[in-house]
Design a protein around this motif. Sequence first.
Motif, PDB file in Angstrom:
ATOM      1  N   LEU A  30      33.102  30.048  36.712  1.00  0.00           N
ATOM      2  CA  LEU A  30      33.850  30.550  37.862  1.00  0.00           C
ATOM      3  C   LEU A  30      35.262  29.975  37.891  1.00  0.00           C
ATOM      4  N   ASP A  31      35.377  28.685  37.597  1.00  0.00           N
ATOM      5  CA  ASP A  31      36.716  28.078  37.514  1.00  0.00           C
ATOM      6  C   ASP A  31      37.565  28.818  36.483  1.00  0.00           C
ATOM      7  N   HIS A  32      36.947  29.142  35.357  1.00  0.00           N
ATOM      8  CA  HIS A  32      37.668  29.835  34.284  1.00  0.00           C
ATOM      9  C   HIS A  32      38.085  31.237  34.730  1.00  0.00           C
ATOM     10  N   PHE A  33      37.169  31.973  35.350  1.00  0.00           N
ATOM     11  CA  PHE A  33      37.507  33.322  35.811  1.00  0.00           C
ATOM     12  C   PHE A  33      38.679  33.275  36.787  1.00  0.00           C
ATOM     13  N   ARG A  34      38.649  32.320  37.719  1.00  0.00           N
ATOM     14  CA  ARG A  34      39.705  32.212  38.724  1.00  0.00           C
ATOM     15  C   ARG A  34      41.042  31.834  38.107  1.00  0.00           C
ATOM     16  N   ALA A  35      41.008  31.112  36.986  1.00  0.00           N
ATOM     17  CA  ALA A  35      42.251  30.680  36.344  1.00  0.00           C
ATOM     18  C   ALA A  35      42.867  31.765  35.469  1.00  0.00           C
ATOM     19  N   LEU A  36      42.091  32.770  35.100  1.00  0.00           N
ATOM     20  CA  LEU A  36      42.596  33.793  34.186  1.00  0.00           C
ATOM     21  C   LEU A  36      43.629  34.689  34.872  1.00  0.00           C
ATOM     22  N   PRO A  37      44.826  34.783  34.335  1.00  0.00           N
ATOM     23  CA  PRO A  37      45.794  35.748  34.869  1.00  0.00           C
ATOM     24  C   PRO A  37      45.233  37.161  34.726  1.00  0.00           C
ATOM     25  N   GLY A  38      45.442  37.985  35.749  1.00  0.00           N
ATOM     26  CA  GLY A  38      44.965  39.365  35.679  1.00  0.00           C
ATOM     27  C   GLY A  38      43.577  39.571  36.238  1.00  0.00           C
ATOM     28  N   LEU A  39      42.921  38.494  36.731  1.00  0.00           N
ATOM     29  CA  LEU A  39      41.617  38.623  37.373  1.00  0.00           C
ATOM     30  C   LEU A  39      41.711  38.147  38.821  1.00  0.00           C
ATOM     31  N   GLU A  40      41.012  38.835  39.703  1.00  0.00           N
ATOM     32  CA  GLU A  40      40.860  38.407  41.088  1.00  0.00           C
ATOM     33  C   GLU A  40      39.368  38.245  41.338  1.00  0.00           C
ATOM     34  N   VAL A  41      38.965  37.091  41.859  1.00  0.00           N
ATOM     35  CA  VAL A  41      37.545  36.755  41.955  1.00  0.00           C
ATOM     36  C   VAL A  41      37.148  36.534  43.412  1.00  0.00           C
ATOM     37  N   ARG A  42      36.023  37.139  43.802  1.00  0.00           N
ATOM     38  CA  ARG A  42      35.414  36.874  45.104  1.00  0.00           C
ATOM     39  C   ARG A  42      33.937  36.555  44.895  1.00  0.00           C
ATOM     40  N   VAL A  43      33.367  35.762  45.822  1.00  0.00           N
ATOM     41  CA  VAL A  43      31.980  35.313  45.690  1.00  0.00           C
ATOM     42  C   VAL A  43      31.173  35.720  46.913  1.00  0.00           C
ATOM     43  N   ASP A  44      29.984  36.249  46.672  1.00  0.00           N
ATOM     44  CA  ASP A  44      28.990  36.523  47.712  1.00  0.00           C
ATOM     45  C   ASP A  44      27.866  35.511  47.524  1.00  0.00           C
ATOM     46  N   VAL A  76      43.570  42.978  30.137  1.00  0.00           N
ATOM     47  CA  VAL A  76      44.115  43.135  31.488  1.00  0.00           C
ATOM     48  C   VAL A  76      45.639  43.105  31.510  1.00  0.00           C
ATOM     49  N   VAL A  77      46.259  42.890  30.363  1.00  0.00           N
ATOM     50  CA  VAL A  77      47.715  42.714  30.314  1.00  0.00           C
ATOM     51  C   VAL A  77      48.440  43.929  30.868  1.00  0.00           C
ATOM     52  N   HIS A  78      47.949  45.111  30.577  1.00  0.00           N
ATOM     53  CA  HIS A  78      48.667  46.331  30.958  1.00  0.00           C
ATOM     54  C   HIS A  78      48.073  47.012  32.196  1.00  0.00           C
ATOM     55  N   ARG A  79      47.185  46.335  32.903  1.00  0.00           N
ATOM     56  CA  ARG A  79      46.625  46.921  34.121  1.00  0.00           C
ATOM     57  C   ARG A  79      47.671  46.935  35.235  1.00  0.00           C
ATOM     58  N   THR A  80      47.571  47.929  36.110  1.00  0.00           N
ATOM     59  CA  THR A  80      48.516  48.014  37.227  1.00  0.00           C
ATOM     60  C   THR A  80      48.131  47.078  38.368  1.00  0.00           C
ATOM     61  N   ARG A  81      46.883  46.640  38.398  1.00  0.00           N
ATOM     62  CA  ARG A  81      46.437  45.656  39.389  1.00  0.00           C
ATOM     63  C   ARG A  81      45.397  44.753  38.725  1.00  0.00           C
ATOM     64  N   PRO A  82      45.115  43.593  39.342  1.00  0.00           N
ATOM     65  CA  PRO A  82      44.137  42.682  38.738  1.00  0.00           C
ATOM     66  C   PRO A  82      42.747  43.311  38.636  1.00  0.00           C
ATOM     67  N   LEU A  83      42.002  42.879  37.637  1.00  0.00           N
ATOM     68  CA  LEU A  83      40.598  43.257  37.512  1.00  0.00           C
ATOM     69  C   LEU A  83      39.813  42.502  38.583  1.00  0.00           C
ATOM     70  N   ARG A  84      39.081  43.230  39.414  1.00  0.00           N
ATOM     71  CA  ARG A  84      38.350  42.617  40.523  1.00  0.00           C
ATOM     72  C   ARG A  84      36.944  42.239  40.070  1.00  0.00           C
ATOM     73  N   VAL A  85      36.660  40.944  40.131  1.00  0.00           N
ATOM     74  CA  VAL A  85      35.372  40.426  39.669  1.00  0.00           C
ATOM     75  C   VAL A  85      34.634  39.818  40.851  1.00  0.00           C
ATOM     76  N   GLY A  86      33.461  40.346  41.150  1.00  0.00           N
ATOM     77  CA  GLY A  86      32.609  39.791  42.194  1.00  0.00           C
ATOM     78  C   GLY A  86      31.466  39.011  41.576  1.00  0.00           C
ATOM     79  N   VAL A  87      31.117  37.889  42.174  1.00  0.00           N
ATOM     80  CA  VAL A  87      30.015  37.048  41.702  1.00  0.00           C
ATOM     81  C   VAL A  87      29.063  36.836  42.867  1.00  0.00           C
ATOM     82  N   ALA A  88      27.769  37.060  42.631  1.00  0.00           N
ATOM     83  CA  ALA A  88      26.788  36.977  43.709  1.00  0.00           C
ATOM     84  C   ALA A  88      25.550  36.222  43.236  1.00  0.00           C
ATOM     85  N   GLY A  89      24.885  35.573  44.193  1.00  0.00           N
ATOM     86  CA  GLY A  89      23.643  34.889  43.876  1.00  0.00           C
ATOM     87  C   GLY A  89      23.357  33.775  44.850  1.00  0.00           C
ATOM     88  N   HIS A  90      22.113  33.274  44.813  1.00  0.00           N
ATOM     89  CA  HIS A  90      21.695  32.227  45.743  1.00  0.00           C
ATOM     90  C   HIS A  90      21.936  30.828  45.191  1.00  0.00           C
TER      91      HIS A  90
END
Length: 730
Positions: free
Chosen positions: A418-432, A395-409
């Motif tokens: 999830l904590d790790h994903f949110r802490a990673l530079p270059g990732l943006e995380v949303r949860v459903d 993700v170092v050379h991406r022009t925008r963050p990698l968008r990661v969605g997480v879903a489940g009951h």
Amino acid sequence: MSRVIRALVYGDVDLNLIDGSAVWAQSTVQALSLAGCETRLVLKAPVLTGRLTDPLAGLPGVTVVRPAEERLVPGQGDRPLSPVQASRLLARLDRDEPCDLLVLRGRRLVGRVVADGRFTGRIWAYLTDIPQSAAEMTEQARADLARIAAASRRLLCQTEELRCFLEAWVPEACGRSVLCPPAVPEPDFPVPDQDRPHDPLRLVYTGKFAPLWNTLPMTRLPSLLAERGVPAELHTVGDKIHDDPAHPEFQDAMYRALHGGTLGVHHHGGQPREEAMRIAADCDVGLGWRDPRLDASLELSTKVLEFGALGLPVVLNRTPAHEALLGADYPLYVPGRAGPEDAAEAVARAAREPEARRLAAVRCRDAAHRYTLRAAAARWRAHLDGVFPPAPAGVVHRTRPLRVGVAGHDLKFLTRLLDHFRALPGLEVRVDAWPALARHDPGTSRELADWADVVVVEWCGPAAVWYSRHKRRGSRLVIRLHRFELDADWPGQLDIDAVDRVICVSPYYARRTLEHTGWPRHKVVVVPNWVDADQLDRPKAPGARHRLGMIGIAPSRKRLDLGLDVLEALRARDRRWHLSVKSKPPWEYWWIWNKPEERAHYEAVLRRIQTSPLLAGAVVFDDFGADVASWLRRIGHVLSTSDDESFHLAPAEGMASGAVPALLPWPGADEIYDRRWIHDGPPAMAEAIAGLGESEETWRSAAEAARAQVRESYALDRVAAAWTDLLVSG
């Protein structure tokens, strides 16, 4: 750390007075500097003496912020900051130069900062002034601490005992609490030879003067020792005399004892920490003797460690914390009820018995080696590396963050990932977050599907089916399948062409998935469950070697009855064996308790526990909860007696804690765990456990081998790296 971490440090402490809390502020900044942080220390009050702040000048990356001198808080004048003023100032400093972490000390202060809300998720709270007994832990205190824990990234605990106590009462603290014990500088001057004590014998005390610290009766020791034929003098360093409302006469009496020519007392006043250590180094015996009402304290005396770093033996109370630090056979514990006469007897022994004095000095020196500033910096580096991981190469050379969605009951198995994903530079995380297995907000799910570059669905259930049918072109879909899903219709409803990867937690279930579904082999991969080995790695409590543990006993296929077989076989040899069970009772799971065969199983098991002579008083049911790490301190062997498991995390968690696993050969167990720990049946399991229980050394050797295995295969950082690679690289 791959980038510079910016820390803001504030303690609700006055750095004009030298005591443990003020020294904490100095040593925390020193350790953070050694760990490579850019650190700003914000002072609570105008500093009239540089004894604690001068040593910070010139340290790499360190800035001391002086609000009073710099007129940062209107109307402060010469007064110390209130918690409200401090919180507002910290917010202002953060707006001007954002920090990555805010290190705070003082419960009222932390509560105010939490209430203001700016630093949620960035607070590293150092907790000492909290209830430390069940009697003190009111509902209000629990609620306050729960809010603090929920808003904090880390809770910094001085001792393991304090951490476990906090986790037992405040579930929100579990997984966030880390050890941050006192740090002592290594002396930068030659330490005198302690084998030849002075005549008269020199006793030394440094720190605050307070009733429960026995500093007033301490001044009687030279005369009490003279009565015993031991010439002695007391050297004291410090300038903070408590004004204690419960002891209104104390302050004047303490001042007179220090300055009024008390026989054998030499008071050196307030001194910089380094000079206080020089004075102490020229003495023979350190004093850490306190009022017995402090024996239950869950904190660790910095002074004991400072004296130990100087090679001084220390006279102190016998407490569980001191026995853990110095050993039960430490020779200079104060005997009896720890009164002045008892303290004089302990000092007299140090004077009369050179071997006892030397052994005590060695124990104190060895203990202090674990608490140096360098050791503190290493602990800080480890904590920070876990919270601030480097950016993935993809993700170092991406022009925008990698968008990661997480879903489940039910995302409980993904929490730390999830904590790790949110802490990673270059990732943006949303949860459903689906409120139930088959219930969700279609608009929210559609929005996530349209937004994400990668969607991770936990469980191969209705959420996985929905996302496979609503995948955005160009995005990727990753689904994790555990076990129960294979017995349902959902895998057959999945649009497998839209799925990029199906993750199984074990090789056995990966094969079963392929056989059951006929999905393309290249789409099914194995990524094991994670184990937070660092959180679980804690010292064992006394008696752990003869205690079995089971985590989760519902449904009946977990086979508590076979665990009881093992316990009965062991207790037929040795009544020291016990079993602790940490689990919800089966009647709290409606889908289990509604089945007659399940009820019959547990009724038979409970009747057996009540009627078997070998099981009488030997089975303990502990509350279900997040405090698994502290619970496992009491467990020496973790059992897995199930008929079937997809992975079974309990043995791995036990291994990480230093417990020895014992498993029955459920399908696939030998592809997850070493065959050394797998036994043909309860009799063979009991035989193997009994053999290890005969020797402390044999048991510990097996436990260390198990711990090494789980770290190598299932440690959180390794599993998180595998997940990161899947998200970033496909």
